[in-house]
Enzyme design. Structure first.
Site, PDB file in Angstrom:
ATOM      1  CG  HIS A 220      -2.065   0.937   1.138  1.00 14.04           C
ATOM      2  ND1 HIS A 220      -2.185   1.892   0.145  1.00 14.04           N
ATOM      3  CD2 HIS A 220      -3.170   1.082   1.931  1.00 14.04           C
ATOM      4  CE1 HIS A 220      -3.305   2.570   0.323  1.00 14.04           C
ATOM      5  NE2 HIS A 220      -3.924   2.105   1.397  1.00 14.04           N
ATOM      6  CE1 TYR A 225      -3.957   5.780   6.109  1.00  9.91           C
ATOM      7  CE2 TYR A 225      -4.432   4.709   4.019  1.00  9.91           C
ATOM      8  CZ  TYR A 225      -4.870   5.322   5.177  1.00  9.91           C
ATOM      9  OH  TYR A 225      -6.216   5.465   5.412  1.00  9.91           O
ATOM     10  NE  ARG A 375     -16.270   4.397  -1.319  1.00  5.29           N
ATOM     11  CZ  ARG A 375     -16.227   5.546  -0.674  1.00  5.29           C
ATOM     12  NH1 ARG A 375     -17.325   6.266  -0.523  1.00  5.29           N
ATOM     13  NH2 ARG A 375     -15.087   6.002  -0.172  1.00  5.29           N
TER      14      ARG A 375
END
Length: 413
Positions: A220, A225, A375
């Site tokens: 990731h 992040y 989603r």
């Protein structure tokens, strides 16, 4: 004949979500009007990456579920990931999993920092494999955006998770002591020794993913992040070998990839998710506006050389000043740029991809090799099987759900 203990598990070929020709019986029953067109829509054509062949080009995007305790996967994760393997998604990628306890986004996030995490993950992998789905896991460290609160708890506990709510504010780290926003924790700047320790944690996490049986791993490197924090000058103000120039800012990721690739088998794919741009306008403070598409393309070339097979092309997450031009498929052009400008590197498109025609057009027009959906799967768990039907393909169904397949005519058989 299937053993009686596993008779309910998928026994046919490549399983649900595979484009096939309907049988005479299936046509008679009204499950198909006649033979399916050939070739199948490209979304339902297989894709081979190293030693792994995906039965179709739909992937479940890794989505945080905030449903773990001490990093352990639970029955929730088995059901959550398993339903998409059962319902025809070609590749299921499990959510961002902390390579260290302090590398989680929230105290409720999944982890892979200790061997005790392996057995439940292995159970999930085994279920995916019985349904002929490939399964991967995203390895992550949240950096300065760690020790926050699960979304549905924020109204009660606030955005940040303090010690009373299982957080670790004193152990929030980043490339530089630059917080994400005014209300965020201020991270401690990582020393060289600490950087190397985190890189070793990524390697150890990859080894655990291998023991659990995952088909691929994704690092990731997006959404603000830790890996992304090293890449972006918004969050990285270091003046040593891990900051400043482009080569220095990508060093943490490239070194980590090379170290992971040494323990991750040659025949297994390695993906990296990148935020292809920060979507921040240039300023006196950050003349470039942060991390840019041009830098992402240059980084992708370095990652190809380091052993990465696919760039999962997302955007944003480095600054609350970001201005994202949301529209259907708004991130697809970044995946196309990777394909066009980095020969040999595969790309994945993600972001507001919500229907079968849109997803198929992306791969038919060679804008990306793989389509990640998130989603829409939460809203429509049967999305993959329904997409095949909508595109005129005939796909295998789970045995148990065959009676629910849409019919072209009313029949009693």
């Amino acid at each position: 004949m299937a053993d009686s203990s596993d008779f309910y598990q998928e026994q046919r070929g490549t399983g649900p979500g595979t484009a096939v020709q309907p049988t005479v019986s299936e046509i008679k029953q009204g499950f198909a009007a006649g033979p399916a067109a050939e070739p199948a829509p490209k979304l339902f054509q297989p894709l081979t990456i190293r030693g792994l062949t995906l039965k179709n080009r739909l992937a479940m995007s890794p989505m945080c579920m905030y449903s773990s305790h001490d990093g352990f996967a639970t029955d929730f994760h088995l059901v959550h990931a398993g339903q998409y393997a059962l319902r025809g998604v070609g590749l299921v990628v499990m959510e961002a999993s902390g390579v260290a306890p302090e590398g989680r986004i929230t105290p409720n996030c999944l982890g892979i920092w200790k061997d005790e995490h392996i057995p439940k993950l292995q159970q999930i992998v085994d279920f995916a494999h019985t349904n002929k789905a490939a399964i991967g896991i995203q390895l992550a460290h949240a950096g300065r955006k760690s020790s926050t609160t699960a979304p549905w708890l924020m109204k009660v506990q606030g955005v940040n998770a303090d010690e009373a709510h299982g957080g670790w504010p004193d152990d929030v780290v980043g490339p530089s002591p630059v917080r994400f926003s005014e209300g965020s924790w201020t991270p401690k700047e990582l020393s060289i020794d600490q950087i190397q320790r985190i890189q070793a944690q990524f390697v150890a996490a990859a080894e655990r993913a291998l023991k659990a049986g995952f088909d691929l791993i994704e690092l990731h490197g997006a959404h603000g992040y830790l890996i992304h924090e090293f890449l972006s000058p918004i969050s990285n103000t270091r003046t040593d070998q891990y900051g400043g120039s482009f080569d220095n800012r990508i060093r943490f990721l490239v070194e980590t990839v090379r170290a992971v690739r040494k323990v991750w088998p040659e025949e297994k794919p390695l993906f990296v998710r990148l935020s292809m741009t920060d979507w921040v306008s240039p300023s006196d403070e950050i003349p470039t506006g942060g991390w840019t598409e041009e830098e992402s393309i240059a980084l992708s070339k370095a990652l190809l050389d380091a052993g990465v097979d696919l760039i999962d092309c997302s955007t944003s997450g480095s600054s609350p000043k970001q201005q994202i031009p949301l529209s259907p498929g708004y991130q697809v052009p970044f995946a196309t740029a990777v394909k066009q400008e980095v020969p040999g590197m595969l790309s994945g498109a993600v972001g507001l991809i919500s229907n079968a025609q849109q997803a198929n057009a992306i791969v038919e027009k060679n804008e990306a090799d793989l389509v990640f959906v998130g989603r829409v799967l939460l809203r429509e768990p049967n999305f993959a099987l329904d997409a095949a039907n909508q595109l005129g393909a005939f796909s295998q169904y789970p045995h148990q759900y065959e009676r629910g397949r849409k019919k072209t005519k009313l029949t009693f058989v």
